[in-house]
Write a protein that holds these residues in place. Structure first.
Motif, PDB file in Angstrom:
ATOM      1  N   SER A  50       0.862  -1.266   0.248  1.00 41.68           N
ATOM      2  CA  SER A  50      -0.034  -0.070  -0.088  1.00 41.68           C
ATOM      3  C   SER A  50       0.872   1.417   0.001  1.00 41.68           C
ATOM      4  O   SER A  50       0.725   2.275  -0.663  1.00 41.68           O
ATOM      5  N   LEU A  51       1.903   1.240   0.789  1.00 45.28           N
ATOM      6  CA  LEU A  51       2.820   2.462   0.924  1.00 45.28           C
ATOM      7  C   LEU A  51       3.462   2.743  -0.403  1.00 45.28           C
ATOM      8  O   LEU A  51       3.671   3.705  -0.889  1.00 45.28           O
ATOM      9  N   VAL A  52       3.931   1.528  -0.999  1.00 48.58           N
ATOM     10  CA  VAL A  52       4.867   1.916  -2.498  1.00 48.58           C
ATOM     11  C   VAL A  52       3.780   2.266  -3.268  1.00 48.58           C
ATOM     12  O   VAL A  52       3.975   3.115  -4.032  1.00 48.58           O
ATOM     13  N   ILE A  53       2.534   1.854  -3.596  1.00 46.15           N
ATOM     14  CA  ILE A  53       1.522   2.248  -4.537  1.00 46.15           C
ATOM     15  C   ILE A  53       1.136   3.415  -4.361  1.00 46.15           C
ATOM     16  O   ILE A  53       1.130   4.254  -5.367  1.00 46.15           O
ATOM     17  N   ALA A  54       0.792   3.883  -3.071  1.00 44.60           N
ATOM     18  CA  ALA A  54       0.632   5.251  -2.568  1.00 44.60           C
ATOM     19  C   ALA A  54       1.609   6.406  -3.022  1.00 44.60           C
ATOM     20  O   ALA A  54       1.024   7.553  -3.594  1.00 44.60           O
ATOM     21  N   VAL A  55       2.541   6.011  -2.614  1.00 41.36           N
ATOM     22  CA  VAL A  55       3.793   6.911  -2.683  1.00 41.36           C
ATOM     23  C   VAL A  55       4.297   7.285  -4.235  1.00 41.36           C
ATOM     24  O   VAL A  55       4.349   8.370  -4.706  1.00 41.36           O
ATOM     25  N   VAL A  56       4.474   6.148  -4.939  1.00 44.53           N
ATOM     26  CA  VAL A  56       4.717   6.165  -6.422  1.00 44.53           C
ATOM     27  C   VAL A  56       3.620   6.825  -7.124  1.00 44.53           C
ATOM     28  O   VAL A  56       3.833   7.913  -7.939  1.00 44.53           O
ATOM     29  N   THR A  57       2.316   6.731  -6.672  1.00 49.13           N
ATOM     30  CA  THR A  57       1.297   7.306  -7.424  1.00 49.13           C
ATOM     31  C   THR A  57       1.205   8.630  -7.092  1.00 49.13           C
ATOM     32  O   THR A  57       0.853   9.585  -8.115  1.00 49.13           O
ATOM     33  N   SER A  58       1.369   9.186  -5.961  1.00 50.67           N
ATOM     34  CA  SER A  58       1.230  10.462  -5.523  1.00 50.67           C
ATOM     35  C   SER A  58       2.402  11.277  -6.340  1.00 50.67           C
ATOM     36  O   SER A  58       2.021  12.564  -6.788  1.00 50.67           O
ATOM     37  N   VAL A  59       3.604  10.628  -6.131  1.00 49.18           N
ATOM     38  CA  VAL A  59       4.669  11.618  -6.828  1.00 49.18           C
ATOM     39  C   VAL A  59       4.593  11.741  -8.165  1.00 49.18           C
ATOM     40  O   VAL A  59       4.605  13.016  -8.824  1.00 49.18           O
ATOM     41  N   PHE A  60       4.037  10.547  -8.996  1.00 44.81           N
ATOM     42  CA  PHE A  60       3.878  11.022 -10.470  1.00 44.81           C
ATOM     43  C   PHE A  60       2.672  11.656 -10.882  1.00 44.81           C
ATOM     44  O   PHE A  60       2.648  12.332 -11.769  1.00 44.81           O
ATOM     45  N   THR A  61       1.725  11.498  -9.863  1.00 44.94           N
ATOM     46  CA  THR A  61       0.503  12.382 -10.048  1.00 44.94           C
ATOM     47  C   THR A  61       0.877  13.940  -9.940  1.00 44.94           C
ATOM     48  O   THR A  61       0.476  14.757 -10.889  1.00 44.94           O
ATOM     49  N   ALA A  87       2.462  -2.241 -11.271  1.00 43.04           N
ATOM     50  CA  ALA A  87       2.610  -1.034 -12.093  1.00 43.04           C
ATOM     51  C   ALA A  87       1.369  -0.821 -12.964  1.00 43.04           C
ATOM     52  O   ALA A  87       1.006   0.435 -13.204  1.00 43.04           O
ATOM     53  N   GLY A  88       0.768  -1.843 -13.217  1.00 43.22           N
ATOM     54  CA  GLY A  88      -0.457  -1.626 -13.816  1.00 43.22           C
ATOM     55  C   GLY A  88      -1.537  -1.067 -13.152  1.00 43.22           C
ATOM     56  O   GLY A  88      -2.359   0.099 -13.577  1.00 43.22           O
ATOM     57  N   LEU A  89      -1.753  -1.294 -11.691  1.00 45.37           N
ATOM     58  CA  LEU A  89      -2.516  -0.582 -10.795  1.00 45.37           C
ATOM     59  C   LEU A  89      -2.193   0.799 -10.787  1.00 45.37           C
ATOM     60  O   LEU A  89      -3.023   1.850 -10.689  1.00 45.37           O
ATOM     61  N   ILE A  90      -0.875   1.239 -10.499  1.00 42.49           N
ATOM     62  CA  ILE A  90      -0.431   2.576 -10.510  1.00 42.49           C
ATOM     63  C   ILE A  90      -0.835   3.508 -11.937  1.00 42.49           C
ATOM     64  O   ILE A  90      -1.475   4.388 -11.837  1.00 42.49           O
ATOM     65  N   MET A  91      -0.596   2.869 -12.920  1.00 33.93           N
ATOM     66  CA  MET A  91      -0.880   3.449 -14.272  1.00 33.93           C
ATOM     67  C   MET A  91      -2.713   3.760 -14.140  1.00 33.93           C
ATOM     68  O   MET A  91      -3.001   4.750 -14.815  1.00 33.93           O
ATOM     69  N   ILE A  92      -3.319   2.832 -13.769  1.00 35.54           N
ATOM     70  CA  ILE A  92      -4.728   2.960 -13.625  1.00 35.54           C
ATOM     71  C   ILE A  92      -5.184   4.218 -12.629  1.00 35.54           C
ATOM     72  O   ILE A  92      -5.918   5.144 -13.105  1.00 35.54           O
ATOM     73  N   TYR A  93      -4.578   4.185 -11.719  1.00 34.23           N
ATOM     74  CA  TYR A  93      -4.578   5.434 -10.757  1.00 34.23           C
ATOM     75  C   TYR A  93      -4.205   6.646 -11.533  1.00 34.23           C
ATOM     76  O   TYR A  93      -4.905   7.808 -10.943  1.00 34.23           O
TER      77      TYR A  93
END
Length: 322
Positions: A113-124, A185-191
Motif C-alpha cells: 500500500s505504501l509503495v503504490i500510494a507514494v509512487v502514484t502521488s509523486v507521479f500524479t 505497475a498496472g494498478l499505478i497506471m490506472i490510478y
C-alpha cells in the motif's frame, strides 16, 4: 432610594496629583451586580457562546468513531459486541498478531500500500504540474477544448469503467505482462489515469495566480521552459503540490474496488483488500485484528497531514483567486 443607588454605577475620582501640580483622575471600578452578570452572559452566549457548543458537538461527533475503533483494536475479545464500553480492556494482542501470525501477511500488505500510494502521488504531482504549466503558460490549438474535456471527464467516476479496465488489463497482460493484470505497475497506471483530470484543472487555476512577468524575465535571461518550470514555478506553487499529493495519497491508501479487481495474488494485495478478507468470511471474523490493522493504516495519512497542514489552506484557496 438605596436600591436605586445600588443599580446605578457611580464614577469615583481619585486625586493622583503629584509635586508638579498635575492632577489625574482615575475611574474606580465598581462592583457588577448579579443582574449585570446575567445579562452579559446572555449577550455572550447569543453572540459567540452557541458557536462553542456547536464546535464541541462536532468534535465529539468526529472523535467518537476514532475512539471506538481504537478501543476495539485494544480489546483482546475480538468482537464488536464486547467493546461497547470504551477501553474496558487494554491489550496489544491484536497488534502483535498482525506481525507474528504466519497466515496473516499484514506487513506485506502494508508495504504494498505504501509503495503504490507514494509512487502514484509523486507521479500524479509531476504529471499534473507539467500539464497545468502547459495549459497556463503556452498557447496552442485545442487548449480550451482540452481544458473543457478534462473538466467533463470528471463527471464520470472511474468505477463506471471498472469492467472495461479489467478487460483492457487482460489484453495488456498478453502483450506487456509487466504492466498487466495482477501487477502494481498496472494498478499505478490506472490510478494515474483517473487522477490527472481534476488535479490538472486544480493546478491550472493555481498556476494562473503566478504573474507571467516572473517567467518572462527568466526567459529574457536565457532560461527555457524546463528551467523556468523546475527552478522557478515549482517552488512558487509548493502549496498546491503538497495538497494534490496529500489528496492522492489518502485516496490510494484506502482504495478497494479497483485494487480488488486488478490484484488477484495475495502477496500483491494492499491493506484495504487484506483487511476486508479478515471480516468477509475468508478468514475468521476477528474485528479486533481488523481494527488494529485499520489504525496502523491510518498512521501514514495522519503523519503526512500533520506535516503538510500549513500548506493545505493556501493550496486549496489560492488557486480560486487571481
Amino acid at each position: 432610594m438605596s436600591d436605586l443607588n445600588q443599580n446605578v454605577r457611580e464614577v469615583e475620582s481619585v486625586d493622583l496629583s503629584g509635586a508638579d501640580g498635575i492632577t489625574v483622575f482615575a475611574q474606580k471600578p465598581t462592583r457588577r451586580t448579579k443582574t449585570d452578570r446575567r445579562r452579559s452572559f446572555r449577550a455572550w452566549f447569543a453572540d459567540t457562546g452557541w458557536r462553542h457548543l456547536v464546535a464541541w458537538a462536532a468534535i465529539v461527533f468526529a472523535l467518537f468513531p476514532l475512539l471506538y475503533i481504537l478501543s476495539v483494536s485494544l480489546n483482546p475479545i475480538g468482537t464488536l459486541t464486547g467493546s461497547n464500553q470504551l477501553f474496558r480492556q487494554v491489550d496489544f494482542t491484536n497488534y502483535i498478531r498482525l506481525f507474528t501470525d504466519p497466515d496473516l501477511p499484514y506487513p506485506q500488505w502494508y508495504a504494498n500500500s505504501l509503495v503504490i500510494a507514494v509512487v502514484t502521488s509523486v507521479f500524479t504531482v509531476l504529471l499534473c504540474a507539467l500539464g497545468a504549466y502547459a495549459f497556463s503558460r503556452m498557447r496552442f490549438t485545442g487548449r480550451r477544448f482540452g481544458l473543457a474535456t478534462l473538466l467533463v471527464l470528471q463527471m464520470f467516476p472511474q468505477l463506471l469503467a471498472i469492467t472495461a479496465i479489467f478487460l483492457l488489463m487482460i489484453q495488456i497482460s498478453d502483450v506487456f505482462p509487466a504492466i498487466g493484470l495482477g501487477t502494481h505497475a498496472g494498478l499505478i497506471m490506472i490510478y494515474l489515469g483517473g487522477a490527472l483530470g481534476v488535479n490538472t484543472f486544480l493546478m491550472y487555476g493555481f498556476f494562473n495566480t503566478v504573474p507571467t512577468a516572473i517567467d518572462e524575465a527568466a526567459k529574457i535571461d536565457g532560461a527555457g521552459h524546463a528551467r523556468v518550470f523546475f527552478t522557478i514555478m515549482l517552488p512558487l506553487v509548493t502549496p498546491i503540490l503538497v495538497v494534490i499529493g496529500l489528496l492522492t495519497f489518502i485516496g490510494i491508501i484506502g482504495e478497494f474496488a479497483i485494487a480488488s479487481v486488478i490484484l488477484n495474488d495475495p502477496a500483491q494485495q494492499t491493506v484495504a483488500i487484506g483487511l476486508f478478507q479478515l471480516v468477509s468470511g475468508f478468514m475468521s471474523q476477528n474485528w479486533g485484528v481488523f481494527a488494529a490493522g485499520a489504525v496502523l493504516a491510518a498512521l501514514p495519512v495522519m503523519v503526512f497531514f500533520l506535516v503538510s497542514q500549513r500548506y493545505i489552506a493556501g493550496g486549496l484557496v489560492s488557486g480560486s483567486v487571481k
